[in-house]
Design a protein around this motif. Structure first.
Motif, mmCIF file in Angstrom:
data_model
loop_
_atom_site.group_PDB
_atom_site.id
_atom_site.type_symbol
_atom_site.label_atom_id
_atom_site.label_comp_id
_atom_site.label_asym_id
_atom_site.label_seq_id
_atom_site.Cartn_x
_atom_site.Cartn_y
_atom_site.Cartn_z
ATOM 1 N N LEU A 201 -5.252 56.809 -15.983
ATOM 2 C CA LEU A 201 -4.711 58.159 -15.890
ATOM 3 C C LEU A 201 -5.747 59.129 -15.345
ATOM 4 C CD1 LEU A 201 -2.362 60.080 -16.481
ATOM 5 C CD2 LEU A 201 -3.267 60.352 -18.801
ATOM 6 N N ILE A 202 -7.001 58.945 -15.734
ATOM 7 C CA ILE A 202 -8.075 59.807 -15.213
ATOM 8 C C ILE A 202 -8.210 59.642 -13.700
ATOM 9 C CG2 ILE A 202 -10.574 60.172 -15.246
ATOM 10 C CD1 ILE A 202 -10.527 59.482 -18.218
ATOM 11 N N ILE A 203 -8.129 58.383 -13.231
ATOM 12 C CA ILE A 203 -8.209 58.144 -11.787
ATOM 13 C C ILE A 203 -7.053 58.828 -11.066
ATOM 14 C CG2 ILE A 203 -8.073 56.355 -10.010
ATOM 15 C CD1 ILE A 203 -9.566 54.494 -11.849
ATOM 16 N N ASP A 204 -5.838 58.727 -11.624
ATOM 17 C CA ASP A 204 -4.681 59.388 -11.008
ATOM 18 C C ASP A 204 -4.888 60.905 -10.937
ATOM 19 O OD1 ASP A 204 -3.218 57.100 -10.491
ATOM 20 O OD2 ASP A 204 -2.251 57.110 -12.461
ATOM 21 N N MET A 205 -5.430 61.494 -12.007
ATOM 22 C CA MET A 205 -5.643 62.938 -12.026
ATOM 23 C C MET A 205 -6.697 63.360 -11.011
ATOM 24 S SD MET A 205 -5.558 63.550 -16.156
ATOM 25 C CE MET A 205 -6.006 65.279 -15.996
ATOM 26 N N VAL A 206 -7.773 62.575 -10.907
ATOM 27 C CA VAL A 206 -8.829 62.905 -9.947
ATOM 28 C C VAL A 206 -8.300 62.814 -8.520
ATOM 29 C CG1 VAL A 206 -11.055 62.170 -9.009
ATOM 30 C CG2 VAL A 206 -10.713 62.256 -11.494
ATOM 31 N N VAL A 207 -7.584 61.758 -8.215
ATOM 32 C CA VAL A 207 -7.043 61.579 -6.862
ATOM 33 C C VAL A 207 -6.046 62.683 -6.534
ATOM 34 C CG1 VAL A 207 -5.623 60.066 -5.422
ATOM 35 C CG2 VAL A 207 -7.460 59.102 -6.814
ATOM 36 N N ALA A 208 -5.181 63.018 -7.512
ATOM 37 C CA ALA A 208 -4.195 64.078 -7.265
ATOM 38 C C ALA A 208 -4.889 65.421 -7.015
ATOM 39 C CB ALA A 208 -3.248 64.179 -8.458
ATOM 40 N N SER A 209 -5.961 65.708 -7.746
ATOM 41 C CA SER A 209 -6.694 66.968 -7.551
ATOM 42 C C SER A 209 -7.357 67.003 -6.179
ATOM 43 C CB SER A 209 -7.744 67.131 -8.653
ATOM 44 O OG SER A 209 -7.149 67.167 -9.931
ATOM 45 N N VAL A 210 -7.945 65.889 -5.756
ATOM 46 C CA VAL A 210 -8.607 65.839 -4.451
ATOM 47 C C VAL A 210 -7.591 66.028 -3.332
ATOM 48 C CG1 VAL A 210 -9.883 64.356 -2.868
ATOM 49 C CG2 VAL A 210 -10.519 64.423 -5.289
ATOM 50 N N LEU A 211 -6.457 65.361 -3.428
ATOM 51 C CA LEU A 211 -5.426 65.493 -2.400
ATOM 52 C C LEU A 211 -4.889 66.916 -2.350
ATOM 53 C CD1 LEU A 211 -3.428 62.140 -2.835
ATOM 54 C CD2 LEU A 211 -5.082 62.727 -1.059
ATOM 55 N N LEU A 219 1.347 63.512 0.563
ATOM 56 C CA LEU A 219 0.890 62.138 0.404
ATOM 57 C C LEU A 219 0.948 61.756 -1.079
ATOM 58 C CD1 LEU A 219 -0.324 59.688 1.895
ATOM 59 C CD2 LEU A 219 -2.589 60.606 1.372
ATOM 60 N N PRO A 220 1.689 60.698 -1.438
ATOM 61 C CA PRO A 220 1.807 60.310 -2.855
ATOM 62 C C PRO A 220 0.441 59.924 -3.442
ATOM 63 C CG PRO A 220 3.482 59.215 -1.529
ATOM 64 C CD PRO A 220 2.513 59.849 -0.571
ATOM 65 N N PRO A 221 0.014 60.532 -4.539
ATOM 66 C CA PRO A 221 -1.289 60.187 -5.120
ATOM 67 C C PRO A 221 -1.370 58.741 -5.577
ATOM 68 C CG PRO A 221 -0.472 62.271 -5.992
ATOM 69 C CD PRO A 221 0.649 61.668 -5.222
ATOM 70 N N ILE A 222 -0.237 58.177 -6.028
ATOM 71 C CA ILE A 222 -0.255 56.807 -6.532
ATOM 72 C C ILE A 222 -0.647 55.825 -5.449
ATOM 73 C CG2 ILE A 222 2.199 56.483 -6.040
ATOM 74 C CD1 ILE A 222 0.247 54.983 -8.991
ATOM 75 N N MET A 223 -0.310 56.156 -4.189
ATOM 76 C CA MET A 223 -0.648 55.262 -3.083
ATOM 77 C C MET A 223 -2.150 55.212 -2.846
ATOM 78 S SD MET A 223 0.779 55.442 0.842
ATOM 79 C CE MET A 223 2.467 55.438 0.238
ATOM 80 N N ILE A 224 -2.834 56.333 -3.074
ATOM 81 C CA ILE A 224 -4.277 56.398 -2.864
ATOM 82 C C ILE A 224 -5.035 55.878 -4.084
ATOM 83 C CG2 ILE A 224 -6.200 57.910 -2.238
ATOM 84 C CD1 ILE A 224 -4.054 57.603 -0.089
ATOM 85 N N SER A 225 -4.519 56.177 -5.277
ATOM 86 C CA SER A 225 -5.250 55.805 -6.499
ATOM 87 C C SER A 225 -5.123 54.326 -6.831
ATOM 88 C CB SER A 225 -4.733 56.630 -7.675
ATOM 89 O OG SER A 225 -3.366 56.359 -7.931
ATOM 90 N N LEU A 226 -4.084 53.657 -6.335
ATOM 91 C CA LEU A 226 -3.875 52.245 -6.680
ATOM 92 C C LEU A 226 -5.058 51.362 -6.311
ATOM 93 C CD1 LEU A 226 -2.115 49.983 -7.765
ATOM 94 C CD2 LEU A 226 -0.963 49.875 -5.544
ATOM 95 N N PRO A 227 -5.625 51.437 -5.104
ATOM 96 C CA PRO A 227 -6.780 50.589 -4.802
ATOM 97 C C PRO A 227 -7.979 50.874 -5.713
ATOM 98 C CG PRO A 227 -5.841 51.490 -2.790
ATOM 99 C CD PRO A 227 -5.190 52.200 -3.921
ATOM 100 N N PHE A 228 -8.167 52.158 -6.076
ATOM 101 C CA PHE A 228 -9.290 52.484 -6.961
ATOM 102 C C PHE A 228 -9.075 51.915 -8.369
ATOM 103 C CE2 PHE A 228 -9.465 55.777 -3.677
ATOM 104 C CZ PHE A 228 -10.805 55.726 -3.328
ATOM 105 N N LYS A 229 -7.842 51.937 -8.841
ATOM 106 C CA LYS A 229 -7.552 51.380 -10.170
ATOM 107 C C LYS A 229 -7.735 49.868 -10.185
ATOM 108 C CE LYS A 229 -3.501 53.455 -10.621
ATOM 109 N NZ LYS A 229 -2.232 53.924 -11.241
ATOM 110 N N ILE A 230 -7.290 49.222 -9.116
ATOM 111 C CA ILE A 230 -7.491 47.771 -9.037
ATOM 112 C C ILE A 230 -8.980 47.440 -8.953
ATOM 113 C CG2 ILE A 230 -7.070 45.733 -7.611
ATOM 114 C CD1 ILE A 230 -4.400 46.928 -6.817
ATOM 115 N N MET A 231 -9.715 48.216 -8.153
ATOM 116 C CA MET A 231 -11.154 47.980 -8.028
ATOM 117 C C MET A 231 -11.855 48.174 -9.368
ATOM 118 S SD MET A 231 -13.908 49.860 -5.505
ATOM 119 C CE MET A 231 -13.657 51.443 -6.331
ATOM 120 N N LEU A 232 -11.492 49.231 -10.112
ATOM 121 C CA LEU A 232 -12.096 49.461 -11.427
ATOM 122 C C LEU A 232 -11.796 48.309 -12.374
ATOM 123 C CD1 LEU A 232 -13.454 51.283 -13.566
ATOM 124 C CD2 LEU A 232 -11.185 52.283 -13.986
#
Length: 252
Positions: A201-211, A219-232
């Motif tokens: 959830l923190i990753i989603d919030m950070v990505v949404a704030s940056v976008l 641009l959907p935030p979930i599309m950008i945050s998904l690779p970061f969540k998988i990497m984490l």
């Protein structure tokens, strides 16, 4: 439709011809019949009842696996993980279910070994009766459920059936222990699921704030945050941590 009927009739005719040919050659064709006949002694009736009971247990085996084992907590936590990652259908539910089943057998192995030693093996050797075997199989499962059941959940169902306050574990009826165990497992799995959601959830919030700050509101935030969540999840060896925590939660 007419072609299908003709095909069925042709197959039936061929089977009848084959049966007549085998009978003409002296080959015995077995037949199966179901019926009710008079029992010569009470043991025959008891044996039939035992067979029916065993078949019923086998039919309810999936439900029993869910009710009295670690399967409930495992599959719910794995489902929470997939939702927290936001990977839609990855891993597939079939894979998560298979993993939950194998983890269940791994976690329940000591309990199943006790059931085999106290119930199945003595019953096969003829040293105990069927009723004693059921009692011997029930005891290890009750011990396992008692270790995972909260006192408040157990007290709830005891109050519902208006049962006197038990003096020891033997006084607790199984019909109250099983639902108490299940809701205790659900509460524990939801607690684990909440902890799982926090870092993603923190990753989603950070990505949404940056976008949002970059003006990319379309641009959907979930599309950008998904690779970061998988990497984490991969970097922290998430499967090892999660499965290890699940197994240790039952062993300790």
């Amino acid at each position: 439709m007419g072609k299908h009927i003709k095909t069925v009739l042709l197959i039936a005719a061929l089977l009848g011809i084959a049966a007549d040919a085998l009978a003409a050659q002296g080959v015995v064709v077995p037949s199966i019949s179901l019926g009710v006949k008079n029992a010569s002694n009470p043991d025959d009736v008891v044996g039939v009842i035992q067979v029916i009971f065993i078949l019923t247990i086998l039919a309810l085996a999936p439900s029993i696996l869910i009710m009295v084992t670690s399967f409930t907590r495992t599959i719910v936590v794995l489902g929470f993980l997939r939702q927290a990652l936001g990977t839609q259908q990855m891993p597939p539910m079939q894979v998560l279910t298979a993993l939950a089943i194998f983890l269940t057998f791994f976690i329940m192995a000591p309990t199943f070994d006790r059931i085999n030693e106290q119930a199945l093996t003595p019953y096969k050797n003829g040293t105990i009766t069927f009723t004693q075997a059921l009692k011997g199989a029930e005891t290890p499962l009750r011990d396992f459920m008692f270790r995972q059941t909260r006192q408040t959940d157990l007290a709830l169902f005891l109050s519902v059936i208006k049962h006197d306050k038990p003096l020891n574990r033997e006084d607790v009826p199984t019909r109250a222990l099983i639902p108490a165990f299940m809701i205790s497992e659900l509460k524990t799995s939801f607690q684990i699921g909440f902890i799982l959601f926090i870092p993603f959830l923190i990753i989603d919030m950070v990505v949404a704030s940056v976008l949002l700050s970059m003006g990319m509101m379309m641009l959907p935030p979930i599309m950008i945050s998904l690779p970061f969540k998988i990497m984490l999840f991969v970097l922290v060896d998430g499967w090892n941590l999660l499965v290890g925590s699940l197994v240790k939660g039952f062993v300790t």
